[in-house]
Design a protein around this motif. Sequence first.
Motif, mmCIF file in Angstrom:
data_model
loop_
_atom_site.group_PDB
_atom_site.id
_atom_site.type_symbol
_atom_site.label_atom_id
_atom_site.label_comp_id
_atom_site.label_asym_id
_atom_site.label_seq_id
_atom_site.Cartn_x
_atom_site.Cartn_y
_atom_site.Cartn_z
ATOM 1 N N MET A 1 0.849 -1.168 0.000
ATOM 2 C CA MET A 1 0.000 0.000 0.000
ATOM 3 C C MET A 1 0.899 1.237 0.000
ATOM 4 S SD MET A 1 -3.238 1.134 2.333
ATOM 5 C CE MET A 1 -3.572 -0.500 2.763
ATOM 6 N N TYR A 2 0.566 2.185 -0.818
ATOM 7 C CA TYR A 2 1.336 3.406 -0.968
ATOM 8 C C TYR A 2 0.459 4.599 -0.597
ATOM 9 C CZ TYR A 2 4.181 0.243 -3.703
ATOM 10 O OH TYR A 2 4.934 -0.824 -4.094
ATOM 11 N N LYS A 3 1.110 5.693 -0.175
ATOM 12 C CA LYS A 3 0.374 6.915 0.135
ATOM 13 C C LYS A 3 1.272 8.110 -0.155
ATOM 14 C CE LYS A 3 1.491 6.285 4.978
ATOM 15 N NZ LYS A 3 0.974 6.183 6.312
ATOM 16 N N TYR A 4 0.690 9.299 -0.044
ATOM 17 C CA TYR A 4 1.460 10.510 -0.296
ATOM 18 C C TYR A 4 2.498 10.705 0.805
ATOM 19 C CZ TYR A 4 -1.650 11.929 -4.049
ATOM 20 O OH TYR A 4 -2.342 11.978 -5.225
ATOM 21 N N SER A 5 3.652 11.236 0.440
ATOM 22 C CA SER A 5 4.732 11.408 1.410
ATOM 23 C C SER A 5 4.455 12.599 2.325
ATOM 24 C CB SER A 5 6.069 11.601 0.694
ATOM 25 O OG SER A 5 6.088 12.839 0.023
ATOM 26 N N LYS A 6 5.017 12.535 3.499
ATOM 27 C CA LYS A 6 4.853 13.622 4.467
ATOM 28 C C LYS A 6 5.534 14.887 3.977
ATOM 29 C CE LYS A 6 4.502 10.611 8.473
ATOM 30 N NZ LYS A 6 3.097 10.561 8.551
ATOM 31 N N LYS A 7 6.623 14.735 3.242
ATOM 32 C CA LYS A 7 7.334 15.896 2.702
ATOM 33 C C LYS A 7 6.436 16.692 1.745
ATOM 34 C CE LYS A 7 11.378 17.078 -0.043
ATOM 35 N NZ LYS A 7 12.486 16.554 -0.840
ATOM 36 N N ALA A 8 5.693 15.998 0.891
ATOM 37 C CA ALA A 8 4.802 16.674 -0.052
ATOM 38 C C ALA A 8 3.669 17.379 0.684
ATOM 39 C CB ALA A 8 4.230 15.671 -1.042
ATOM 40 N N LEU A 9 3.132 16.739 1.705
ATOM 41 C CA LEU A 9 2.051 17.351 2.475
ATOM 42 C C LEU A 9 2.540 18.581 3.231
ATOM 43 C CD1 LEU A 9 0.390 14.107 3.859
ATOM 44 C CD2 LEU A 9 -0.406 15.517 1.966
ATOM 45 N N ILE A 10 3.734 18.499 3.810
ATOM 46 C CA ILE A 10 4.288 19.639 4.550
ATOM 47 C C ILE A 10 4.616 20.789 3.604
ATOM 48 C CG2 ILE A 10 6.303 20.376 5.892
ATOM 49 C CD1 ILE A 10 6.179 17.593 7.233
ATOM 50 N N THR A 11 5.098 20.485 2.412
ATOM 51 C CA THR A 11 5.381 21.527 1.419
ATOM 52 C C THR A 11 4.106 22.279 1.050
ATOM 53 O OG1 THR A 11 7.180 20.191 0.542
ATOM 54 C CG2 THR A 11 6.375 21.978 -0.851
ATOM 55 N N ASP A 12 3.023 21.555 0.863
ATOM 56 C CA ASP A 12 1.742 22.204 0.568
ATOM 57 C C ASP A 12 1.293 23.084 1.725
ATOM 58 O OD1 ASP A 12 1.669 21.012 -1.893
ATOM 59 O OD2 ASP A 12 0.237 19.446 -1.318
ATOM 60 N N LEU A 13 1.486 22.617 2.947
ATOM 61 C CA LEU A 13 1.099 23.412 4.114
ATOM 62 C C LEU A 13 1.957 24.676 4.255
ATOM 63 C CD1 LEU A 13 0.337 20.682 6.774
ATOM 64 C CD2 LEU A 13 -1.283 22.171 5.604
ATOM 65 N N LEU A 14 3.249 24.576 3.932
ATOM 66 C CA LEU A 14 4.105 25.763 3.966
ATOM 67 C C LEU A 14 3.670 26.790 2.925
ATOM 68 C CD1 LEU A 14 7.624 24.192 4.546
ATOM 69 C CD2 LEU A 14 6.243 25.493 6.164
ATOM 70 N N PHE A 15 3.304 26.306 1.747
ATOM 71 C CA PHE A 15 2.788 27.219 0.719
ATOM 72 C C PHE A 15 1.492 27.868 1.188
ATOM 73 C CE2 PHE A 15 0.467 28.056 -3.287
ATOM 74 C CZ PHE A 15 1.323 29.005 -3.800
ATOM 75 N N LEU A 16 0.662 27.118 1.877
ATOM 76 C CA LEU A 16 -0.578 27.651 2.435
ATOM 77 C C LEU A 16 -0.275 28.732 3.467
ATOM 78 C CD1 LEU A 16 -3.675 27.478 2.693
ATOM 79 C CD2 LEU A 16 -3.307 25.767 4.463
ATOM 80 N N LEU A 17 0.732 28.532 4.294
ATOM 81 C CA LEU A 17 1.104 29.549 5.280
ATOM 82 C C LEU A 17 1.578 30.839 4.610
ATOM 83 C CD1 LEU A 17 2.901 27.379 7.957
ATOM 84 C CD2 LEU A 17 0.652 28.470 8.120
ATOM 85 N N VAL A 18 2.314 30.702 3.519
ATOM 86 C CA VAL A 18 2.744 31.885 2.771
ATOM 87 C C VAL A 18 1.528 32.628 2.218
ATOM 88 C CG1 VAL A 18 3.971 32.657 0.701
ATOM 89 C CG2 VAL A 18 5.027 30.992 2.227
ATOM 90 N N LEU A 19 0.584 31.898 1.686
ATOM 91 C CA LEU A 19 -0.637 32.543 1.179
ATOM 92 C C LEU A 19 -1.404 33.241 2.290
ATOM 93 C CD1 LEU A 19 -2.114 30.035 -1.426
ATOM 94 C CD2 LEU A 19 -1.088 32.246 -1.852
ATOM 95 N N LEU A 20 -1.519 32.597 3.432
ATOM 96 C CA LEU A 20 -2.219 33.217 4.563
ATOM 97 C C LEU A 20 -1.489 34.471 5.043
ATOM 98 C CD1 LEU A 20 -3.333 30.068 6.567
ATOM 99 C CD2 LEU A 20 -4.735 31.540 5.108
ATOM 100 N N TYR A 21 -0.171 34.438 5.030
ATOM 101 C CA TYR A 21 0.600 35.630 5.374
ATOM 102 C C TYR A 21 0.289 36.767 4.402
ATOM 103 C CZ TYR A 21 4.543 38.778 5.969
ATOM 104 O OH TYR A 21 5.310 39.891 6.163
ATOM 105 N N LEU A 22 0.251 36.447 3.111
ATOM 106 C CA LEU A 22 -0.064 37.471 2.104
ATOM 107 C C LEU A 22 -1.472 38.032 2.291
ATOM 108 C CD1 LEU A 22 1.485 35.862 -1.095
ATOM 109 C CD2 LEU A 22 2.355 37.816 0.185
ATOM 110 N N ILE A 23 -2.399 37.170 2.649
ATOM 111 C CA ILE A 23 -3.780 37.609 2.835
ATOM 112 C C ILE A 23 -3.887 38.559 4.027
ATOM 113 C CG2 ILE A 23 -6.099 36.822 3.482
ATOM 114 C CD1 ILE A 23 -5.466 34.241 1.886
ATOM 115 N N VAL A 24 -3.230 38.223 5.110
ATOM 116 C CA VAL A 24 -3.404 38.987 6.345
ATOM 117 C C VAL A 24 -2.512 40.220 6.421
ATOM 118 C CG1 VAL A 24 -3.184 38.856 8.866
ATOM 119 C CG2 VAL A 24 -4.157 36.934 7.601
ATOM 120 N N PHE A 25 -1.231 40.102 6.091
ATOM 121 C CA PHE A 25 -0.289 41.172 6.387
ATOM 122 C C PHE A 25 0.074 42.078 5.212
ATOM 123 C CE2 PHE A 25 0.689 37.971 9.685
ATOM 124 C CZ PHE A 25 0.315 38.736 10.774
#
Length: 141
Positions: free
Chosen positions: A1-25
């Motif tokens: 059984m295979y699944k998405y790697s944690k590195k890929a999920l964390i990279t997406d979350l970091l990009f999301l944090l950058v977007l949230l920073y742009l939205i707020v600040f």
Amino acid sequence: MYKYSKKALITDLLFLLVLLYLIVFVDVDIIYKVVLVAVAAMIVRDNLKEMQATFELAGDKMIVRRKDKVVREIKYKDMKYLTITRKNKKWVVIADDDKILFTIKPKIESYEKMVSDLIRLNQSNKKMEVHDYIKRTYKDQ
């Protein structure tokens, strides 16, 4: 059984944090903020789907599941081509004459072994053509 790697999920979350920073600040027009919120919502949705997704290579088919629900079943006899994309040689495409059935990307944990297992399980499928680059790169993984 295979699944998405944690590195890929964390990279997406970091990009999301950058977007949230742009939205707020960052002080920009409201239209840009609306677009950024829409993009952030799509990233969250995709990341939640990827966290729950698993890939299984069964005896005669490849099964993509989200939690316990089967999202897609691809039978080995329906596969005609196992090739790479033009732009990214690490993306392996499973296709038939009409459409692309599935794309195996490096976001999947140990995707090299997944491609190798897929080749091994499809040896009896005589109508499937495997790209030479894939044979050289992934066959012995």
